[in-house]
Design an enzyme around this catalytic site. Sequence first.
Site, PDB file in Angstrom:
ATOM      1  N   TRP A 151       0.687  -1.186  -0.171  1.00  0.00           N
ATOM      2  CA  TRP A 151      -0.107  -0.054   0.028  1.00  0.00           C
ATOM      3  C   TRP A 151       0.818   1.289  -0.072  1.00  0.00           C
ATOM      4  CZ3 TRP A 151       1.760   1.856   4.729  1.00  0.00           C
ATOM      5  CH2 TRP A 151       2.087   1.128   5.691  1.00  0.00           C
ATOM      6  N   ASN A 152       2.271   1.272   0.340  1.00  0.00           N
ATOM      7  CA  ASN A 152       2.714   2.442   0.567  1.00  0.00           C
ATOM      8  C   ASN A 152       3.329   3.192  -0.694  1.00  0.00           C
ATOM      9  OD1 ASN A 152       4.755   0.335   0.209  1.00  0.00           O
ATOM     10  ND2 ASN A 152       6.211   1.337   0.910  1.00  0.00           N
ATOM     11  N   LYS A 175      -2.316  -7.269  -8.568  1.00  0.00           N
ATOM     12  CA  LYS A 175      -3.261  -7.362  -7.452  1.00  0.00           C
ATOM     13  C   LYS A 175      -2.724  -6.296  -6.545  1.00  0.00           C
ATOM     14  CE  LYS A 175      -3.902  -8.561  -3.456  1.00  0.00           C
ATOM     15  NZ  LYS A 175      -4.429  -7.478  -2.429  1.00  0.00           N
ATOM     16  N   GLY A 228       6.188  -6.385  -0.578  1.00  0.00           N
ATOM     17  CA  GLY A 228       5.316  -6.406   0.775  1.00  0.00           C
ATOM     18  C   GLY A 228       6.319  -6.798   1.640  1.00  0.00           C
ATOM     19  N   GLU A 250      10.354  -8.153  -3.203  1.00  0.00           N
ATOM     20  CA  GLU A 250      10.994  -6.897  -2.564  1.00  0.00           C
ATOM     21  C   GLU A 250      10.416  -6.738  -1.237  1.00  0.00           C
ATOM     22  OE1 GLU A 250      13.258  -5.130  -3.916  1.00  0.00           O
ATOM     23  OE2 GLU A 250      13.232  -5.496  -5.935  1.00  0.00           O
ATOM     24  N   LEU A 251      11.073  -7.042  -0.253  1.00  0.00           N
ATOM     25  CA  LEU A 251      10.451  -7.095   1.278  1.00  0.00           C
ATOM     26  C   LEU A 251      10.884  -5.809   1.988  1.00  0.00           C
ATOM     27  CD1 LEU A 251      10.969 -10.812   1.318  1.00  0.00           C
ATOM     28  CD2 LEU A 251       9.048  -9.669   0.268  1.00  0.00           C
ATOM     29  N   CYS A 284      10.148   0.940   2.772  1.00  0.00           N
ATOM     30  CA  CYS A 284      10.861  -0.327   2.999  1.00  0.00           C
ATOM     31  C   CYS A 284      12.320  -0.015   3.008  1.00  0.00           C
ATOM     32  CB  CYS A 284      10.660  -1.152   1.713  1.00  0.00           C
ATOM     33  SG  CYS A 284      11.221  -0.250   0.238  1.00  0.00           S
ATOM     34  N   GLU A 383      11.274  -4.628  11.878  1.00  0.00           N
ATOM     35  CA  GLU A 383      10.921  -3.505  11.149  1.00  0.00           C
ATOM     36  C   GLU A 383       9.532  -2.872  11.914  1.00  0.00           C
ATOM     37  OE1 GLU A 383       8.846  -4.280   7.379  1.00  0.00           O
ATOM     38  OE2 GLU A 383      10.450  -2.648   6.368  1.00  0.00           O
TER      39      GLU A 383
HETATM   40  P1  NAD Z   1       1.732  -7.159   2.974  1.00  0.00           P
HETATM   41  O1  NAD Z   1       2.848  -8.192   2.949  1.00  0.00           O
HETATM   42  O2  NAD Z   1       0.724  -7.448   4.148  1.00  0.00           O
HETATM   43  O3  NAD Z   1       0.902  -6.972   1.560  1.00  0.00           O
HETATM   44  C1  NAD Z   1       1.446  -7.058   0.363  1.00  0.00           C
HETATM   45  C2  NAD Z   1       0.559  -7.565  -0.518  1.00  0.00           C
HETATM   46  O4  NAD Z   1       0.466  -8.855  -0.437  1.00  0.00           O
HETATM   47  C3  NAD Z   1      -0.800  -6.903  -0.526  1.00  0.00           C
HETATM   48  O5  NAD Z   1      -1.451  -6.701  -1.889  1.00  0.00           O
HETATM   49  C4  NAD Z   1      -1.520  -8.044  -0.029  1.00  0.00           C
HETATM   50  O6  NAD Z   1      -3.060  -8.102  -0.368  1.00  0.00           O
HETATM   51  C5  NAD Z   1      -0.758  -9.243  -0.548  1.00  0.00           C
HETATM   52  N1  NAD Z   1      -0.918 -10.427   0.272  1.00  0.00           N
HETATM   53  C6  NAD Z   1      -1.235 -10.603   1.511  1.00  0.00           C
HETATM   54  N2  NAD Z   1      -1.315 -11.962   2.122  1.00  0.00           N
HETATM   55  C7  NAD Z   1      -1.341 -12.565   0.524  1.00  0.00           C
HETATM   56  C8  NAD Z   1      -1.020 -14.091   0.483  1.00  0.00           C
HETATM   57  N3  NAD Z   1      -1.430 -15.064   1.350  1.00  0.00           N
HETATM   58  N4  NAD Z   1      -0.954 -14.231  -0.882  1.00  0.00           N
HETATM   59  C9  NAD Z   1      -0.871 -13.375  -1.547  1.00  0.00           C
HETATM   60  N5  NAD Z   1      -0.912 -12.160  -1.386  1.00  0.00           N
HETATM   61  C10 NAD Z   1      -1.171 -11.748  -0.182  1.00  0.00           C
HETATM   62  O7  NAD Z   1       2.475  -5.932   2.922  1.00  0.00           O
HETATM   63  P2  NAD Z   1       1.904  -4.392   3.306  1.00  0.00           P
HETATM   64  O8  NAD Z   1       1.676  -4.287   4.670  1.00  0.00           O
HETATM   65  O9  NAD Z   1       1.032  -4.070   2.293  1.00  0.00           O
HETATM   66  O10 NAD Z   1       3.223  -3.466   2.960  1.00  0.00           O
HETATM   67  C11 NAD Z   1       4.286  -3.208   4.027  1.00  0.00           C
HETATM   68  C12 NAD Z   1       5.470  -4.097   3.757  1.00  0.00           C
HETATM   69  O11 NAD Z   1       6.025  -3.957   2.255  1.00  0.00           O
HETATM   70  C13 NAD Z   1       6.672  -3.667   4.636  1.00  0.00           C
HETATM   71  O12 NAD Z   1       7.175  -4.896   5.244  1.00  0.00           O
HETATM   72  C14 NAD Z   1       7.410  -3.020   3.727  1.00  0.00           C
HETATM   73  O13 NAD Z   1       8.911  -3.200   4.246  1.00  0.00           O
HETATM   74  C15 NAD Z   1       7.355  -3.674   2.554  1.00  0.00           C
HETATM   75  N6  NAD Z   1       7.773  -2.849   1.210  1.00  0.00           N
HETATM   76  C16 NAD Z   1       8.786  -3.523   0.776  1.00  0.00           C
HETATM   77  C17 NAD Z   1       9.262  -2.652  -0.442  1.00  0.00           C
HETATM   78  C18 NAD Z   1      10.456  -2.877  -1.132  1.00  0.00           C
HETATM   79  O14 NAD Z   1      10.833  -2.465  -2.420  1.00  0.00           O
HETATM   80  N7  NAD Z   1      11.379  -3.797  -0.802  1.00  0.00           N
HETATM   81  C19 NAD Z   1       8.402  -1.562  -0.707  1.00  0.00           C
HETATM   82  C20 NAD Z   1       7.599  -0.993  -0.024  1.00  0.00           C
HETATM   83  C21 NAD Z   1       7.052  -1.928   0.980  1.00  0.00           C
END
Ligand code: NAD
Length: 491
Positions: A151-152, A175, A228, A250-251, A284, A383
Site C-alpha cells: 500500500w505504501n 493485485k 510487501g 521486494e521485502l 521499505c 521493522e
Molecule cells: P503485506 O505483505 O501485508 O501485503 C502486500 C501485498 O500482498 C498486498 O497486496 C496483500 O493483499 C498481498 N497479500 C497478503 N497476503 C497474501 C497471500 N497470502 N498471498 C498473496 N498475496 C497476499 O505488506 P503491506 O503491509 O501491504 O506493506 C508493507 C510491507 O511492504 C513492509 O514490510 C515493507 O517493508 C514492505 N515494502 C517493501 C518494499 C521493497 O521494495 N522492498 C517497498 C515497499 C514496502
Amino acid sequence: MKTYQHFIDGRYVEPASQRWMDTVDPYTGQPWAQIPQGDARDVDRAVAAARRAMREGPWSRMTATERGKLMLRLADLVEKNAQRLAEIEVRDNGKLLAEMQGQLRYHPEWWRYFGGLADKIEGRVMPIDKPDVFAFTRQQPVGVVGAITAWNSPLLFIAWKCAPALAAGCAVVIKPSEFASASTLEYAELTREAGFPDGVFNVVAGLGHEVGSALVDHPDVAKITFTGSDATGARIYAQAAAKMKRVSLELGGKSPNIVFEDADLEQAAAGVVSGIFAATGQTCIAGSRLLVQDSIREQFTRRLVELGASARKGNPMHAETNIGPITTPAQYRKVLEYMEIAKAEGARCVLGGGAAGSLPGGQFVEPTIFVDVKPGMRIAREEVFGPVLSILGFETEADAVRMANDTIYGLAAGVWTGDMGRALRMSQALEAGTVWVNTYRAVSYMMPFGGMKHSGLGRESGITAIDEYLENKSTWISYARGAPANPFVMR
Ligand code: NAD
C-alpha cells in the site's frame, strides 16, 4: 462515493462476487470509494485474458519496437495525468502530495527507459565447440506475470514491475493492496488510452489471501513479482515453489544509517531525517537504525531532535505538511505498540513516543527518537514501518560494519563520511542491496534496486531487471552431412 471495477481484458468489469469493500482516506478516517472484492473467478478471467494476449492477440504479433512505442505513449499519458493520479494516491494511502507530485513527474522515466530497451533484448550466437552446428540463444517472455503490491507506493510499483515485464513481451495481472487499490485501478484506463491490446494489463482488486493467493496458485501464471512484508513474501515463495514458478520479492528492511565523526554533520542530519521521517517512515528503505560514532553521538542526537521536532504534521494534501497519517489502522496500532516495546526494553525516548491525538482520522503518530538502544532490543531488530528511529553508538569502523550487518535484513544502508577510502570499504562490507554514501533515499530507473537476506530476491530497475521477465532459450541447428554420428553417445 466512487465505485471502482476490476480492469480485465481491456475493460472495467464487475467482480464475480458482486461484492465491494470500502477504501478509507487515512487523513479523515472516512471511506471515500469502494473497490471490488475479487476472488479466484476474477483471477481466472484476468489470467485467461493475459494468456490470450500473449498467445494469440495482437500483443503476440507486435514487434518489440511497436511494444516500446506503446510504452512511450503510456509515459506521456502518465505525465499528463500526474496531478490527478497523485491526488488519488494521497487520498487512498495518505502519502504527501508533495512527494507524490515528485514521484509522478519521475514515474514516466521507467516506461521510457524500458520502452527504449524493448527492442534491444538480444540473444547470442555461440562460437560453439562442435562441428557443423549453428547455436544461438533467444530471449523470450517468461509468460503471464502476477504482480502483487503493497500500500505504501502502489503507482511506483506498477512502473517498477510492469515496465520491464511489458518490455519483455509479458502480459500482467496486478493485485494491488486492499488498502490502496484506487490509483492502480485508475491507471489501467491509461493503458487502454495508450493503445495496449486487450489483456496485456489487468488489475484484480481484493484481499491477499483470496486474490493474491489465487494468482500465486494459478497454473497459467509463470512468474510472481511481489512487494510487501517479509512474512507474506515467505508464504508466497513457499506457495510458488510448489508450482515451480519464478519469483522476485521486494521485502522489508531495518536499514542502518551510519554516521562517522568525519562526515558533514548538517548534511548527515538532513539525510537521517529524510531516511526515517519522510513518508512517515512507511517505506521499505527507512533508515530506522542510526549508528553514530560515540565522539559525536550527543551533539548529533540533539540536532536530530531539533529537526524532528520541527516536522509539521497535518493534511497530506497541503504543501507545508511534512508528516502525514499512518495508512492503516492496523499499522497505526503496530507503530504505537513498538513505541511501548522500546520503552519497556529500556530505550529512552528523546522525541515523540506516542500518538499525535488532536489530528483528524486518529491515525497520526509523533516522529519518535529512541536513544540508549542496545543491538539485542526488538526496536533495533524488527521493522516498525513508521517514523521511529533507534540510535546506537559505535566506536570504530569495524564495530559499525559488525553492528550494521547484525540483522536478518539487507535492503539498504547509508554511510556518512568525508573519507572516500572509508566510503568504498563500507560499500563493499555492508550486506545490503543498496549503499548510499552521503545521500539517502535516492532511486533511479537505471539503478538496480532490491534486497539481500530477508529483504528479498531479485532486482528491479536497471537493465538487468528485464532478465527477471525473460527465459533464455538455447537453439542448436546441425548442418552436418554424411553418415549419422553414433546415436548412443553424447553429441
Ligand atoms: P503485506 O505483505 O501485508 O501485503 C502486500 C501485498 O500482498 C498486498 O497486496 C496483500 O493483499 C498481498 N497479500 C497478503 N497476503 C497474501 C497471500 N497470502 N498471498 C498473496 N498475496 C497476499 O505488506 P503491506 O503491509 O501491504 O506493506 C508493507 C510491507 O511492504 C513492509 O514490510 C515493507 O517493508 C514492505 N515494502 C517493501 C518494499 C521493497 O521494495 N522492498 C517497498 C515497499 C514496502
